[in-house]
Design a protein around this motif. Structure first.
Motif, mmCIF file in Angstrom:
data_model
loop_
_atom_site.group_PDB
_atom_site.id
_atom_site.type_symbol
_atom_site.label_atom_id
_atom_site.label_comp_id
_atom_site.label_asym_id
_atom_site.label_seq_id
_atom_site.Cartn_x
_atom_site.Cartn_y
_atom_site.Cartn_z
ATOM 1 N N GLU A 20 0.806 -1.227 0.034
ATOM 2 C CA GLU A 20 -0.120 0.116 -0.044
ATOM 3 C C GLU A 20 0.914 1.333 0.068
ATOM 4 N N GLY A 21 0.974 1.783 -1.200
ATOM 5 C CA GLY A 21 1.914 2.930 -1.336
ATOM 6 C C GLY A 21 3.392 2.553 -1.008
ATOM 7 N N ASP A 22 4.156 3.111 -0.070
ATOM 8 C CA ASP A 22 5.493 2.725 0.103
ATOM 9 C C ASP A 22 5.723 1.725 1.095
ATOM 10 N N THR A 23 4.567 1.015 1.574
ATOM 11 C CA THR A 23 4.678 0.163 2.905
ATOM 12 C C THR A 23 4.317 -1.192 2.349
ATOM 13 N N GLY A 41 7.807 -12.886 6.115
ATOM 14 C CA GLY A 41 6.686 -12.130 6.117
ATOM 15 C C GLY A 41 6.291 -11.489 7.280
ATOM 16 N N ALA A 42 6.288 -12.099 8.427
ATOM 17 C CA ALA A 42 5.866 -11.402 9.645
ATOM 18 C C ALA A 42 6.917 -10.273 9.885
ATOM 19 N N LEU A 43 8.055 -10.476 9.761
ATOM 20 C CA LEU A 43 9.192 -9.394 10.011
ATOM 21 C C LEU A 43 9.014 -8.109 9.201
ATOM 22 N N VAL A 44 8.625 -8.341 7.966
ATOM 23 C CA VAL A 44 8.608 -7.011 7.015
ATOM 24 C C VAL A 44 7.216 -6.427 6.999
ATOM 25 N N SER A 45 6.318 -7.216 7.467
ATOM 26 C CA SER A 45 4.935 -6.579 7.428
ATOM 27 C C SER A 45 4.853 -5.157 7.968
ATOM 28 N N GLY A 46 4.575 -4.109 7.267
ATOM 29 C CA GLY A 46 4.300 -2.937 8.096
ATOM 30 C C GLY A 46 5.594 -2.001 7.714
ATOM 31 N N MET A 47 6.563 -2.752 7.211
ATOM 32 C CA MET A 47 7.847 -1.613 6.882
ATOM 33 C C MET A 47 7.806 -0.934 5.657
ATOM 34 N N LYS A 48 8.504 -0.161 5.477
ATOM 35 C CA LYS A 48 8.808 0.910 4.141
ATOM 36 C C LYS A 48 9.629 -0.320 3.174
ATOM 37 N N ILE A 49 9.062 -0.217 2.035
ATOM 38 C CA ILE A 49 9.776 -0.816 1.038
ATOM 39 C C ILE A 49 11.333 -0.572 1.016
ATOM 40 N N ASP A 50 11.656 0.596 1.074
ATOM 41 C CA ASP A 50 13.125 0.868 1.147
ATOM 42 C C ASP A 50 13.914 0.294 2.074
ATOM 43 N N ASP A 51 13.427 0.353 3.400
ATOM 44 C CA ASP A 51 13.803 -0.317 4.413
ATOM 45 C C ASP A 51 13.911 -1.700 4.206
ATOM 46 N N VAL A 52 13.268 -2.642 3.838
ATOM 47 C CA VAL A 52 13.296 -4.139 3.394
ATOM 48 C C VAL A 52 14.308 -4.109 2.166
ATOM 49 N N ILE A 53 14.328 -3.483 1.323
ATOM 50 C CA ILE A 53 15.364 -3.509 0.267
ATOM 51 C C ILE A 53 16.773 -3.481 1.110
ATOM 52 N N ASP A 54 16.811 -2.454 1.708
ATOM 53 C CA ASP A 54 18.219 -2.023 2.512
ATOM 54 C C ASP A 54 18.731 -3.014 3.331
ATOM 55 N N THR A 66 22.120 -15.753 -4.107
ATOM 56 C CA THR A 66 20.809 -15.107 -3.677
ATOM 57 C C THR A 66 20.201 -15.974 -2.453
ATOM 58 N N SER A 67 19.168 -15.399 -1.979
ATOM 59 C CA SER A 67 18.295 -16.143 -1.112
ATOM 60 C C SER A 67 17.156 -15.589 -0.956
ATOM 61 N N CYS A 68 16.141 -16.288 -0.400
ATOM 62 C CA CYS A 68 14.781 -15.809 -0.339
ATOM 63 C C CYS A 68 14.786 -14.428 -0.008
ATOM 64 N N PRO A 69 15.158 -13.829 1.172
ATOM 65 C CA PRO A 69 14.955 -12.403 1.360
ATOM 66 C C PRO A 69 15.584 -11.468 0.245
ATOM 67 N N ASP A 70 16.471 -11.865 -0.298
ATOM 68 C CA ASP A 70 17.335 -11.178 -1.451
ATOM 69 C C ASP A 70 16.177 -11.371 -2.827
ATOM 70 N N GLN A 71 15.521 -12.370 -2.951
ATOM 71 C CA GLN A 71 14.710 -12.367 -3.883
ATOM 72 C C GLN A 71 13.392 -11.420 -3.842
ATOM 73 N N MET A 72 13.074 -11.058 -2.356
ATOM 74 C CA MET A 72 12.061 -10.497 -1.963
ATOM 75 C C MET A 72 12.357 -9.212 -2.361
ATOM 76 N N ALA A 73 13.779 -8.762 -1.819
ATOM 77 C CA ALA A 73 14.203 -7.266 -2.204
ATOM 78 C C ALA A 73 14.028 -6.941 -3.519
ATOM 79 N N GLU A 74 14.543 -7.826 -4.496
ATOM 80 C CA GLU A 74 14.420 -7.737 -6.126
ATOM 81 C C GLU A 74 13.060 -7.341 -6.363
ATOM 82 N N ALA A 75 12.281 -8.170 -5.922
ATOM 83 C CA ALA A 75 10.735 -8.170 -6.200
ATOM 84 C C ALA A 75 10.320 -6.627 -5.859
#
Length: 85
Positions: A20-23, A41-54, A66-75
């Protein structure tokens, strides 16, 4: 908005991300380790997209580059690009 990302080089076949927007609202990994996917999923829920990527970019899994978190950052990078259009 819901996005479906086909993964490369990891166990899950795809990642479904709702933003939703940048979250990040929710993340669901289809395939792979059920517990780790739910935990990420539980850890990143509610976080800003840029913070998760970083935090998640560049994380590797064993001998893989790569890894699951890295692929999520790419997505999430792709989601940002799509949102910018």
């Amino acid at each position: 908005m819901e996005y479906v990302f086909k993964t490369k080089g990891v166990c899950p076949r795809e990642i479904i991300i709702e933003c939703e927007g940048d979250t990040v609202e929710s993340v669901c990994f289809n395939g792979g380790c059920n517990g780790n996917g739910k935990g990420i999923g539980a850890l990143v829920s509610g976080m800003k997209i840029d913070d998760v990527i970083d935090r998640c970019s560049g994380i590797t899994c064993g001998f893989k580059n790569t890894s699951c978190p890295d692929q999520m950052a790419e997505a999430l990078r792709k989601i940002k690009e799509e949102q910018a259009k």
